[in-house]
Write a protein that holds these residues in place. Structure first.
Motif, mmCIF file in Angstrom:
data_model
loop_
_atom_site.group_PDB
_atom_site.id
_atom_site.type_symbol
_atom_site.label_atom_id
_atom_site.label_comp_id
_atom_site.label_asym_id
_atom_site.label_seq_id
_atom_site.Cartn_x
_atom_site.Cartn_y
_atom_site.Cartn_z
ATOM 1 N N ASP A 11 30.416 17.540 -54.669
ATOM 2 C CA ASP A 11 29.590 18.387 -54.182
ATOM 3 C C ASP A 11 28.447 17.598 -53.176
ATOM 4 O O ASP A 11 28.240 16.373 -53.429
ATOM 5 C CB ASP A 11 28.598 19.342 -54.985
ATOM 6 C CG ASP A 11 28.369 18.840 -56.232
ATOM 7 O OD1 ASP A 11 27.395 17.750 -56.278
ATOM 8 O OD2 ASP A 11 29.051 18.915 -57.249
ATOM 9 N N SER A 12 27.464 18.200 -52.598
ATOM 10 C CA SER A 12 26.583 17.767 -51.822
ATOM 11 C C SER A 12 25.393 17.046 -52.432
ATOM 12 O O SER A 12 24.379 16.501 -51.826
ATOM 13 C CB SER A 12 25.806 18.627 -50.649
ATOM 14 O OG SER A 12 25.344 19.635 -51.236
ATOM 15 N N PRO A 30 29.229 22.310 -50.240
ATOM 16 C CA PRO A 30 27.693 22.170 -50.055
ATOM 17 C C PRO A 30 27.023 22.814 -51.324
ATOM 18 O O PRO A 30 27.428 24.062 -51.608
ATOM 19 C CB PRO A 30 27.666 22.660 -48.601
ATOM 20 C CG PRO A 30 28.786 23.651 -48.405
ATOM 21 C CD PRO A 30 29.878 22.702 -49.310
ATOM 22 N N TYR A 32 23.612 25.103 -51.963
ATOM 23 C CA TYR A 32 22.526 25.908 -51.108
ATOM 24 C C TYR A 32 21.004 25.836 -51.384
ATOM 25 O O TYR A 32 20.686 25.558 -52.132
ATOM 26 C CB TYR A 32 22.953 27.236 -51.129
ATOM 27 C CG TYR A 32 24.498 27.767 -50.829
ATOM 28 C CD1 TYR A 32 24.515 28.701 -49.561
ATOM 29 C CD2 TYR A 32 25.493 27.506 -51.455
ATOM 30 C CE1 TYR A 32 25.773 28.906 -49.247
ATOM 31 C CE2 TYR A 32 26.993 27.712 -50.958
ATOM 32 C CZ TYR A 32 26.925 28.657 -49.855
ATOM 33 O OH TYR A 32 28.052 28.912 -49.107
ATOM 34 N N ARG A 41 23.111 25.868 -45.884
ATOM 35 C CA ARG A 41 24.159 24.907 -46.670
ATOM 36 C C ARG A 41 23.981 23.785 -46.565
ATOM 37 O O ARG A 41 23.715 23.033 -45.306
ATOM 38 C CB ARG A 41 25.686 25.277 -46.234
ATOM 39 C CG ARG A 41 26.607 26.747 -46.422
ATOM 40 C CD ARG A 41 27.617 27.117 -45.443
ATOM 41 N NE ARG A 41 27.056 26.743 -43.941
ATOM 42 C CZ ARG A 41 28.237 26.677 -43.013
ATOM 43 N NH1 ARG A 41 29.476 26.636 -43.421
ATOM 44 N NH2 ARG A 41 27.938 26.848 -41.931
ATOM 45 N N ASP A 42 23.503 23.056 -47.638
ATOM 46 C CA ASP A 42 23.077 21.726 -47.574
ATOM 47 C C ASP A 42 24.130 20.716 -46.780
ATOM 48 O O ASP A 42 25.218 20.501 -46.971
ATOM 49 C CB ASP A 42 23.083 21.126 -49.080
ATOM 50 C CG ASP A 42 22.563 19.647 -49.224
ATOM 51 O OD1 ASP A 42 21.833 19.156 -48.132
ATOM 52 O OD2 ASP A 42 22.909 18.925 -50.289
ATOM 53 N N ASP A 45 23.798 23.074 -42.523
ATOM 54 C CA ASP A 45 23.078 23.910 -41.754
ATOM 55 C C ASP A 45 21.706 23.345 -41.597
ATOM 56 O O ASP A 45 21.105 23.646 -40.699
ATOM 57 C CB ASP A 45 23.125 25.432 -42.136
ATOM 58 C CG ASP A 45 24.212 26.120 -42.392
ATOM 59 O OD1 ASP A 45 25.108 26.036 -41.504
ATOM 60 O OD2 ASP A 45 24.567 26.689 -43.507
ATOM 61 N N ILE A 66 26.490 26.302 -56.137
ATOM 62 C CA ILE A 66 27.373 26.818 -55.228
ATOM 63 C C ILE A 66 28.021 28.054 -56.019
ATOM 64 O O ILE A 66 28.449 28.181 -57.023
ATOM 65 C CB ILE A 66 28.552 25.332 -55.350
ATOM 66 C CG1 ILE A 66 28.080 24.574 -54.590
ATOM 67 C CG2 ILE A 66 29.734 25.842 -54.559
ATOM 68 C CD1 ILE A 66 28.885 23.300 -54.982
ATOM 69 N N ASP A 70 33.221 30.237 -53.495
ATOM 70 C CA ASP A 70 33.294 28.804 -52.796
ATOM 71 C C ASP A 70 34.285 27.920 -53.601
ATOM 72 O O ASP A 70 35.153 27.462 -53.148
ATOM 73 C CB ASP A 70 31.954 28.130 -52.632
ATOM 74 C CG ASP A 70 30.998 28.582 -51.628
ATOM 75 O OD1 ASP A 70 31.438 29.923 -51.166
ATOM 76 O OD2 ASP A 70 30.280 28.097 -51.147
#
Length: 290
Positions: A11-12, A30, A32, A41-42, A45, A66, A70
């Protein structure tokens, strides 16, 4: 019969350079980030640099885990393709993402009984998670089995260290880890917390240092005690707009040991929104996991 290579998902919260992740074919889900009612979205966006610049101007950001769908859609896609996948999740001690991922994985595997999707709680975050992904994804590219990769992940988790500091205690206060009075006094006296992620994956304040010189000495002392080869092993640095402090620490390590094997990137918002601009984090293994 040729076995498919295990596909690595993370994940991010994983602070590895995008180019490295692409070279390993690592899929990144990502987290949030919210600002009021606006959801980002990390890394898609909104970028960390934008968040930290606006936080310094007084804008308040929060993070959220997340969503279940997703995860379900990601895992289902791999199940339908009959592609085995290993999701390296950031610490359950800091978020509910691991539990959500486990639930989605369970539901997908009930729908697709032959699917081989696994979810691992790394107990790590930011550069710590990044170092684990770096090691495991490289071995996945070599064709290691699922069990071998899970064992390697567990070994990495047992030997990774995370150490943090901040230069503005207001953000630690907002995150609920410090009283308002302590934050005001600490800022006035230039007291910097020394924080660690413990073996349960939780962020703890374990010491306090007055002034940056004492803080840097604390970092080096801790690393001398906990690294397996400070003069040669890779040290991972992640910062949120705190380049001078990182430069000073790297120079101190190089002067003391000769080591210049450093890697550096920007702190992911999942931690950065809680400890704020001006934070510095350092990661390393206390034993070679390979």
């Amino acid at each position: 019969m040729n076995m498919k290579k295990i596909h690595i998902i993370t994940d991010s919260a994983c602070d590895l350079p995008v180019e490295r992740l692409r070279s390993y074919d690592v899929e990144v889900l990502p987290l949030y980030v919210t600002q009021g009612e606006i959801i980002f979205r990390d890394g898609i966006d909104i970028l960390p640099e934008t968040i930290y610049r606006q936080m310094a101007e007084g804008v308040i950001y929060k993070t959220s885990q997340i969503p279940y769908m997703d995860y379900f859609q990601c895992f289902e896609r791999h199940a339908q393709a009959k592609q085995p996948a290993l999701y390296l999740c950031f610490s359950s001690g800091l978020s509910g993402t691991f539990q959500t991922a486990q639930l989605a994985c369970h539901d997908v595997c009930e729908c697709y009984p032959d699917a081989d999707i696994r979810v691992i709680d790394t107990k790590a975050v930011t550069g710590g998670l990044g170092m684990i992904v770096d090691v495991v994804a490289l071995e996945a590219q070599k064709g290691r089995s699922m069990n071998e990769l899970i064992t390697l992940t567990q070994r990495c988790t047992a030997h990774i260290h995370h150490i943090f500091t901040v230069t503005n205690l207001d953000y630690v206060y907002r995150g609920g880890r410090l009283s308002k009075t302590s934050a005001v006094l600490g800022n006035a006296l230039k007291i910097h917390p020394f924080m660690e992620v413990d073996r349960d994956g939780k962020l703890q304040i374990t010491d306090k240092c007055r002034g940056e010189k004492r803080l840097l000495k604390k970092f080096v002392s801790y690393m001398e005690t906990h690294t397996y080869d400070l003069a040669h092993q890779k040290i991972y640095f992640v910062d949120a707009v705190q380049q001078p402090l990182v430069d000073a620490l790297q120079a101190m390590i190089t002067k003391k040991t000769g080591n210049t094997n450093f890697e550096q990137t920007t702190l992911a918002p999942v931690i950065g929104t809680h400890i704020g601009p001006g934070s510095m984090t350092v990661f390393f293994f206390d034993e070679n996991p390979l």
